[in-house]
Design a protein around this motif. Structure first.
Motif, PDB file in Angstrom:
ATOM      1  N   PRO A 160       1.048  -1.259   0.079  1.00  0.00           N
ATOM      2  CA  PRO A 160       0.087   0.159  -0.088  1.00  0.00           C
ATOM      3  C   PRO A 160       1.048   1.299  -0.072  1.00  0.00           C
ATOM      4  O   PRO A 160       1.853   0.922   0.260  1.00  0.00           O
ATOM      5  N   SER A 161       0.363   2.168  -0.818  1.00  0.00           N
ATOM      6  CA  SER A 161       1.313   3.460  -0.552  1.00  0.00           C
ATOM      7  C   SER A 161       1.137   3.982   0.513  1.00  0.00           C
ATOM      8  O   SER A 161      -0.373   3.992   1.530  1.00  0.00           O
ATOM      9  N   THR A 162       2.257   5.141   0.811  1.00  0.00           N
ATOM     10  CA  THR A 162       2.647   5.355   2.554  1.00  0.00           C
ATOM     11  C   THR A 162       1.749   6.797   2.356  1.00  0.00           C
ATOM     12  O   THR A 162       1.572   7.603   1.515  1.00  0.00           O
ATOM     13  N   ALA A 163       0.982   7.127   3.052  1.00  0.00           N
ATOM     14  CA  ALA A 163       0.408   8.558   3.780  1.00  0.00           C
ATOM     15  C   ALA A 163       1.578   9.491   3.064  1.00  0.00           C
ATOM     16  O   ALA A 163       1.223  10.996   2.621  1.00  0.00           O
ATOM     17  N   GLU A 164       2.418   9.540   4.082  1.00  0.00           N
ATOM     18  CA  GLU A 164       3.647  10.917   3.157  1.00  0.00           C
ATOM     19  C   GLU A 164       5.021  10.335   3.261  1.00  0.00           C
ATOM     20  O   GLU A 164       5.513   9.604   4.070  1.00  0.00           O
ATOM     21  N   PRO A 165       5.663  11.025   2.148  1.00  0.00           N
ATOM     22  CA  PRO A 165       7.245  10.839   2.546  1.00  0.00           C
ATOM     23  C   PRO A 165       7.520  11.055   3.547  1.00  0.00           C
ATOM     24  O   PRO A 165       7.828  11.658   4.642  1.00  0.00           O
TER      25      PRO A 165
ATOM     26  N   TRP B 249       7.976  10.452  -5.004  1.00  0.00           N
ATOM     27  CA  TRP B 249       6.751  10.479  -4.076  1.00  0.00           C
ATOM     28  C   TRP B 249       5.123   9.913  -4.958  1.00  0.00           C
ATOM     29  O   TRP B 249       4.843   8.650  -5.164  1.00  0.00           O
ATOM     30  N   HIS B 250       5.264  11.280  -5.664  1.00  0.00           N
ATOM     31  CA  HIS B 250       4.016  11.023  -5.938  1.00  0.00           C
ATOM     32  C   HIS B 250       4.582  10.130  -8.289  1.00  0.00           C
ATOM     33  O   HIS B 250       3.398   9.914  -8.240  1.00  0.00           O
ATOM     34  N   GLY B 251       5.142   9.996  -8.744  1.00  0.00           N
ATOM     35  CA  GLY B 251       5.659   9.914  -9.386  1.00  0.00           C
ATOM     36  C   GLY B 251       5.479  10.420 -10.687  1.00  0.00           C
ATOM     37  O   GLY B 251       5.319  10.132 -11.512  1.00  0.00           O
TER      38      GLY B 251
END
Length: 353
Positions: free
Chosen positions: A19-24, A331-333
């Protein structure tokens, strides 16, 4: 009857769907803590939430061994290690490698090394028999430590990106320099001339010259033996021009100060310098303070010493807005190369330059 399979949770080779993380999450070594904190502050402004540095300690035992302990859970997180490998290069490099190992053993989802200044970059090729290519060795060590992506600024040699078997995003200081040049010399832009201090740096100087729409000249230096400059010749007419020397590294400042003198001898009105990485070792600060240069502009990729901060003709430009946006883009890609454009970067530096 077979139950439905959720293929998004399967593992294929080394690729893990998580799962993607909430914040870097940011973690820093000791090489340049002021820059690390500035990047965290800028990211907090962008995100509207507090993005702080991960609570950790990076210490040395009495015998000099480096020890890292992370006090927060980083499992499944997108981690960014902020650590230039500047002086002391070996200590700072080992801190980076050990932090990376700690991240891997703590099950971080991905680890990106943000290396504002990449040490050993000047050892990128064999210049004589029986010498190493240390930049390649360092690249192998970084990849072996578990780092999966590199973010850096103005590599000394572009081919170093090919030393890594992982993605490398090489940012440029020239958009920041262009913004500063327009702010500082807005009333005399037609008098500017960009200068490469040697033939090898022409591409870098030409790129900045295009950004500010200025002509280009070259200082051709010839050495009789390493460390000693035998002759300098100016290629181009600098008469009456405000000359801006452009380079990526200033170490002892001998070549830089000599080039400034030669330009004035050839009719230049005044000389300034824009250097990406202010290594400024040994007698550098004294030479610059006593030189004919009006100003030396560097970035904060290397933490400034008290002498550098106190020097009356040295200015330091911040890179935190650039790195903060690059980290968020990774982080956003989204595209990192968009930050190569001066107009794209200008809003991040509004009110700073």
């Amino acid at each position: 009857m077979l139950s439905e399979v959720n293929f998004t949770n399967l593992t294929y080779g080394n690729r893990r769907a998580m799962p993607s993380t909430a914040e870097p999450k940011l973690i820093s070594g000791n090489a340049n803590m002021p820059l690390a904190k500035a990047i965290a502050r800028r990211m907090s402004m962008h995100r509207g939430v507090n993005v702080g540095l991960v609570d950790a300690r990076v210490e040395r035992f009495n015998d000099g061994e480096i020890f890292v302990e992370v006090f927060e859970n980083v499992r499944g997180e997108d981690m960014f290690i902020l650590q230039p490998t500047s002086n002391p290069a070996n200590d700072n490099l080992m801190e980076l490698l050990i932090i990376a190992d700690a991240m891997r053993r703590s099950s971080a989802r991905r680890t990106t090394a943000v290396i504002p200044y990449f040490g050993y970059a000047r050892q990128d090729r064999r210049t004589k028999a029986r010498t190493p290519i240390s930049a390649k060795l360092v690249a192998n060590m970084i990849v072996g430590a578990g780092i999966e992506r590199i973010l850096t600024l103005d590599l000394h040699a572009a081919q170093i990106q090919g030393f890594f078997d992982i993605p490398v995003d090489n940012l440029y200081a020239s958009p920041i320099f262009a913004l500063d040049i327009v702010a500082q010399f807005k009333d005399r832009m037609s008098d500017l001339m960009l200068i490469s201090p040697d033939v090898g740096g022409v591409a870098r100087a030409r790129e900045l010259a295009k950004r500010v729409n200025a002509p280009l000249a070259i200082v051709d230096k010839r050495r009789e033996k390493p460390g000693e400059i035998a002759e300098m010749t100016v290629i181009g007419d600098v008469t009456g021009k405000t000359c801006l020397i452009v380079d990526d590294i200033c170490d002892t400042a001998g070549t830089l100060c000599k080039a400034a003198e030669v330009l004035l001898e050839n009719g230049a009105a005044e000389v300034h310098a824009y250097i990406s990485h202010g290594v400024l070792s040994g007698p550098a600060v004294g030479r610059i303070t006593n030189s004919v240069m009006k100003s030396l502009v560097i970035t904060d990729t290397i933490e400034a010493t008290p002498d550098v901060s106190a020097a009356p003709n040295i200015r330091i430009l911040p890179t935190a807005p650039l790195f903060a946006q690059a980290i968020l883009n990774i982080w956003h890609g989204t595209s990192v190369s968009s930050l190569f454009d001066t107009d794209t970067l200008a809003p991040a530096y509004e009110g700073i330059l």
